[in-house]
Design a protein around this motif. Structure first.
Motif, PDB file in Angstrom:
ATOM      1  N   ASN A   1      -4.273  16.590  -6.316  1.00 32.56           N
ATOM      2  CA  ASN A   1      -5.068  16.917  -5.241  1.00 32.56           C
ATOM      3  C   ASN A   1      -4.423  18.089  -4.550  1.00 32.56           C
ATOM      4  OD1 ASN A   1      -7.114  15.167  -6.112  1.00 32.56           O
ATOM      5  ND2 ASN A   1      -6.301  13.342  -4.915  1.00 32.56           N
ATOM      6  N   GLY A   2      -5.153  18.736  -3.731  1.00 28.27           N
ATOM      7  CA  GLY A   2      -4.601  19.730  -2.954  1.00 28.27           C
ATOM      8  C   GLY A   2      -3.702  19.196  -1.864  1.00 28.27           C
ATOM      9  N   SER A   3      -4.168  17.915  -1.389  1.00 27.78           N
ATOM     10  CA  SER A   3      -3.391  17.404  -0.075  1.00 27.78           C
ATOM     11  C   SER A   3      -3.625  15.867  -0.200  1.00 27.78           C
ATOM     12  CB  SER A   3      -3.836  17.928   1.134  1.00 27.78           C
ATOM     13  OG  SER A   3      -5.329  17.695   1.378  1.00 27.78           O
ATOM     14  N   ALA A   4      -2.940  15.059   0.502  1.00 25.34           N
ATOM     15  CA  ALA A   4      -3.159  13.684   0.892  1.00 25.34           C
ATOM     16  C   ALA A   4      -3.109  13.158   2.091  1.00 25.34           C
ATOM     17  CB  ALA A   4      -2.324  12.878  -0.187  1.00 25.34           C
ATOM     18  N   GLY A   5      -3.992  12.692   2.756  1.00 28.62           N
ATOM     19  CA  GLY A   5      -3.662  12.520   4.357  1.00 28.62           C
ATOM     20  C   GLY A   5      -3.588  13.720   5.013  1.00 28.62           C
ATOM     21  N   THR A   6      -2.900  13.634   6.185  1.00 31.67           N
ATOM     22  CA  THR A   6      -2.707  14.739   7.187  1.00 31.67           C
ATOM     23  C   THR A   6      -1.270  14.438   7.281  1.00 31.67           C
ATOM     24  OG1 THR A   6      -3.103  13.637   9.442  1.00 31.67           O
ATOM     25  CG2 THR A   6      -4.769  14.871   8.128  1.00 31.67           C
ATOM     26  N   ALA A   7      -0.703  15.490   8.077  1.00 28.69           N
ATOM     27  CA  ALA A   7       0.800  15.252   8.571  1.00 28.69           C
ATOM     28  C   ALA A   7       1.251  14.335   9.347  1.00 28.69           C
ATOM     29  CB  ALA A   7       1.271  16.796   9.319  1.00 28.69           C
ATOM     30  N   THR A   8       0.316  13.635  10.085  1.00 28.52           N
ATOM     31  CA  THR A   8       0.411  12.399  11.062  1.00 28.52           C
ATOM     32  C   THR A   8      -0.504  11.043  10.482  1.00 28.52           C
ATOM     33  OG1 THR A   8      -1.422  13.254  12.181  1.00 28.52           O
ATOM     34  CG2 THR A   8       0.622  13.991  12.992  1.00 28.52           C
ATOM     35  N   THR A   9      -1.068  11.426   9.475  1.00 30.63           N
ATOM     36  CA  THR A   9      -1.873  10.255   9.156  1.00 30.63           C
ATOM     37  C   THR A   9      -1.900  10.138   7.481  1.00 30.63           C
ATOM     38  OG1 THR A   9      -3.346  10.656  10.804  1.00 30.63           O
ATOM     39  CG2 THR A   9      -4.434   9.053   9.206  1.00 30.63           C
ATOM     40  N   PRO A  10      -1.147   9.052   7.030  1.00 39.30           N
ATOM     41  CA  PRO A  10      -0.973   8.945   5.703  1.00 39.30           C
ATOM     42  C   PRO A  10      -2.344   8.452   4.933  1.00 39.30           C
ATOM     43  CG  PRO A  10       0.154   7.212   6.695  1.00 39.30           C
ATOM     44  CD  PRO A  10      -0.221   8.454   7.591  1.00 39.30           C
ATOM     45  N   GLY A  11      -2.666   8.657   3.733  1.00 35.97           N
ATOM     46  CA  GLY A  11      -3.443   8.364   2.877  1.00 35.97           C
ATOM     47  C   GLY A  11      -3.871   9.272   1.949  1.00 35.97           C
ATOM     48  N   VAL A  12      -4.991   8.822   1.114  1.00 35.43           N
ATOM     49  CA  VAL A  12      -5.340   9.802  -0.046  1.00 35.43           C
ATOM     50  C   VAL A  12      -6.739  10.812   0.272  1.00 35.43           C
ATOM     51  CG1 VAL A  12      -4.549   8.159  -1.826  1.00 35.43           C
ATOM     52  CG2 VAL A  12      -7.038   8.231  -1.196  1.00 35.43           C
ATOM     53  N   PHE A  13      -6.939  10.885   1.598  1.00 34.44           N
ATOM     54  CA  PHE A  13      -8.148  11.203   2.060  1.00 34.44           C
ATOM     55  C   PHE A  13      -8.090  12.994   1.698  1.00 34.44           C
ATOM     56  CE2 PHE A  13      -6.234  10.069   5.766  1.00 34.44           C
ATOM     57  CZ  PHE A  13      -6.286  11.164   6.473  1.00 34.44           C
ATOM     58  N   HIS A  14      -8.862  13.720   1.465  1.00 35.90           N
ATOM     59  CA  HIS A  14      -8.543  15.290   1.411  1.00 35.90           C
ATOM     60  C   HIS A  14      -9.909  15.754   0.981  1.00 35.90           C
ATOM     61  CE1 HIS A  14      -9.027  15.176  -3.171  1.00 35.90           C
ATOM     62  NE2 HIS A  14      -8.955  13.960  -2.940  1.00 35.90           N
ATOM     63  N   HIS A  15      -9.914  17.242   0.914  1.00 37.99           N
ATOM     64  CA  HIS A  15     -10.986  18.182   0.466  1.00 37.99           C
ATOM     65  C   HIS A  15     -10.620  19.347  -0.066  1.00 37.99           C
ATOM     66  CE1 HIS A  15     -10.888  20.795   4.141  1.00 37.99           C
ATOM     67  NE2 HIS A  15     -11.946  21.491   3.585  1.00 37.99           N
ATOM     68  N   ALA A  16     -11.705  19.713  -0.594  1.00 40.96           N
ATOM     69  CA  ALA A  16     -11.495  20.960  -1.377  1.00 40.96           C
ATOM     70  C   ALA A  16     -13.004  21.592  -1.436  1.00 40.96           C
ATOM     71  CB  ALA A  16     -11.076  20.728  -2.919  1.00 40.96           C
ATOM     72  N   GLU A  17     -12.851  23.153  -1.823  1.00 42.16           N
ATOM     73  CA  GLU A  17     -14.005  23.745  -2.184  1.00 42.16           C
ATOM     74  C   GLU A  17     -14.416  24.241  -3.313  1.00 42.16           C
ATOM     75  OE1 GLU A  17     -16.598  27.568  -0.010  1.00 42.16           O
ATOM     76  OE2 GLU A  17     -14.556  27.044   0.622  1.00 42.16           O
ATOM     77  N   TRP A  18     -15.407  24.407  -3.725  1.00 35.42           N
ATOM     78  CA  TRP A  18     -15.731  24.789  -5.185  1.00 35.42           C
ATOM     79  C   TRP A  18     -16.996  25.346  -5.365  1.00 35.42           C
ATOM     80  CZ3 TRP A  18     -12.309  24.518  -9.427  1.00 35.42           C
ATOM     81  CH2 TRP A  18     -12.791  24.820 -10.428  1.00 35.42           C
ATOM     82  N   GLY A  19     -17.117  26.739  -5.198  1.00 35.79           N
ATOM     83  CA  GLY A  19     -18.224  27.611  -5.469  1.00 35.79           C
ATOM     84  C   GLY A  19     -19.592  27.115  -4.701  1.00 35.79           C
TER      85      GLY A  19
ATOM     86  N   LYS B   1       1.170  -1.268   0.122  1.00 38.29           N
ATOM     87  CA  LYS B   1       0.170  -0.151  -0.082  1.00 38.29           C
ATOM     88  C   LYS B   1       0.855   1.462  -0.081  1.00 38.29           C
ATOM     89  CE  LYS B   1      -0.891   0.276   5.001  1.00 38.29           C
ATOM     90  NZ  LYS B   1      -1.818   0.523   5.950  1.00 38.29           N
ATOM     91  N   ALA B   2       2.192   1.036   0.598  1.00 34.73           N
ATOM     92  CA  ALA B   2       2.914   2.294   0.643  1.00 34.73           C
ATOM     93  C   ALA B   2       3.135   2.687  -0.903  1.00 34.73           C
ATOM     94  CB  ALA B   2       4.286   2.186   1.154  1.00 34.73           C
ATOM     95  N   ASN B   3       3.398   1.634  -1.854  1.00 35.00           N
ATOM     96  CA  ASN B   3       3.721   2.094  -3.098  1.00 35.00           C
ATOM     97  C   ASN B   3       2.571   2.564  -4.058  1.00 35.00           C
ATOM     98  OD1 ASN B   3       6.579   1.076  -3.447  1.00 35.00           O
ATOM     99  ND2 ASN B   3       5.887  -0.979  -3.995  1.00 35.00           N
ATOM    100  N   ALA B   4       1.456   2.122  -3.702  1.00 34.92           N
ATOM    101  CA  ALA B   4       0.224   2.735  -4.238  1.00 34.92           C
ATOM    102  C   ALA B   4       0.018   4.031  -3.684  1.00 34.92           C
ATOM    103  CB  ALA B   4      -1.160   1.839  -3.687  1.00 34.92           C
ATOM    104  N   LEU B   5       0.187   4.423  -2.627  1.00 41.79           N
ATOM    105  CA  LEU B   5       0.241   5.820  -2.101  1.00 41.79           C
ATOM    106  C   LEU B   5       1.066   6.798  -2.744  1.00 41.79           C
ATOM    107  CD1 LEU B   5      -1.430   7.808  -0.182  1.00 41.79           C
ATOM    108  CD2 LEU B   5       0.343   7.391   1.449  1.00 41.79           C
TER     109      LEU B   5
END
Length: 281
Positions: A147-165, A134-138
């Motif tokens: 994406n603007g981000s991927a996970g957090t500074a302490t929690t790896p992953g692909v989760f993220h959020h953005a705002e659009w209008g 999974k580290a290779n996949a990430l």
């Protein structure tokens, strides 16, 4: 980074079309008419968001059809390729192959695109957080998606959020932590999701999961994590978080489901599944 580069462009004006030209080693890599994109509106408005998943077959004419809709935003909801591997080189090849499609290139070069993954572009069919690759996949996912981000500074992953209008787009990671502690998201991502929902001031919150949210889904869906899903729903109603709409992929067809009925203190919550980019439904 397998020919991938990230360019940060600042001081852009809202709701404005920008044309761009790429230079490689000082030489133009794009010719007129130059590609362009439109930035997010500064306030609420009317716009089209396209969303889908499961790009398996080599022939993918659906991306030409999506391009004709001229969406303001493209959401890639998992199984964006079918590499089914944790090998670094093979994952990179799968992304290069998917980006070689003419319709994909035409759409992506002008349409802001956000993504999450599911099992086939994670490490393989029905894989979970115990996958050794999974580290290779990430790593390759972060190379391939802007994406603007991927996970957090302490929690790896692909989760993220953005705002659009006036819309918050919240993408969860349904693979990296799946079933490590009997949950889909893991404790840290679960808390991040609840905080993101509670702190959102947007009229609509689109929560994107590669796997279906419905309790009537397959074993490889939120149906296997019913208690966690219901806790999320209850948190939404307890905190009077309005405007939540669920999106998902995975099942190679499209569905609209009402998961929560209107009742005292609750509003209907719907799931839109869009999952046949290039599949046989």
């Amino acid at each position: 980074t397998d020919f991938m580069a990230t360019l940060d462009v600042s001081d852009l004006v809202a709701d404005t079309r920008y044309h761009y030209r790429l230079l490689v080693d000082g030489q133009p890599a794009t010719a007129a008419p130059y590609p362009s994109f439109v930035t997010a509106p500064g306030a609420t408005g009317q716009f089209t968001i396209a969303a889908g998943s499961c790009a398996k077959l080599e022939d993918q004419p659906i991306f030409d059809a999506i391009d004709e809709l001229d969406p303001a935003l493209m959401l890639m909801m998992g199984d964006n390729h079918y590499g089914n591997t944790s090998d670094l080189a093979a994952l990179r090849f799968a992304y290069r192959n998917s980006r070689s499609k003419g319709g994909v290139q035409k759409l992506f070069q002008k349409t802001p695109t956000l993504a999450t993954w599911d099992d086939h572009d994670f490490t393989g069919n029905n894989t979970d957080g115990s996958s050794p690759g999974k580290a290779n996949a990430l790593r390759v996912f972060k190379e391939a998606w802007a994406n603007g981000s991927a996970g957090t500074a302490t929690t790896p992953g692909v989760f993220h959020h953005a705002e659009w209008g006036g819309v918050d787009l919240i993408f969860i990671d349904d693979r990296y932590y799946r079933d490590l502690d009997g949950t889909m998201l893991g404790a840290e991502q679960h808390a991040w999701l609840l905080d993101t929902l509670k702190n959102s001031t947007a009229a609509f919150k689109l929560v994107v999961s590669g796997s279906q949210w419905t309790a009537n889904g397959s074993a490889d869906s939120w149906a296997s994590f019913d208690a966690e899903r219901e806790e999320i729903f209850q948190y939404i109603f307890d905190n009077q978080i309005g405007g939540v709409l669920l999106l998902s992929g995975d099942i190679h067809r499209s569905e609209v489901r009402r998961l929560v009925d209107a009742s005292a203190g609750k509003y209907p919550i719907y799931e839109l599944t869009s999952s046949a980019f290039s599949q046989v439904p």
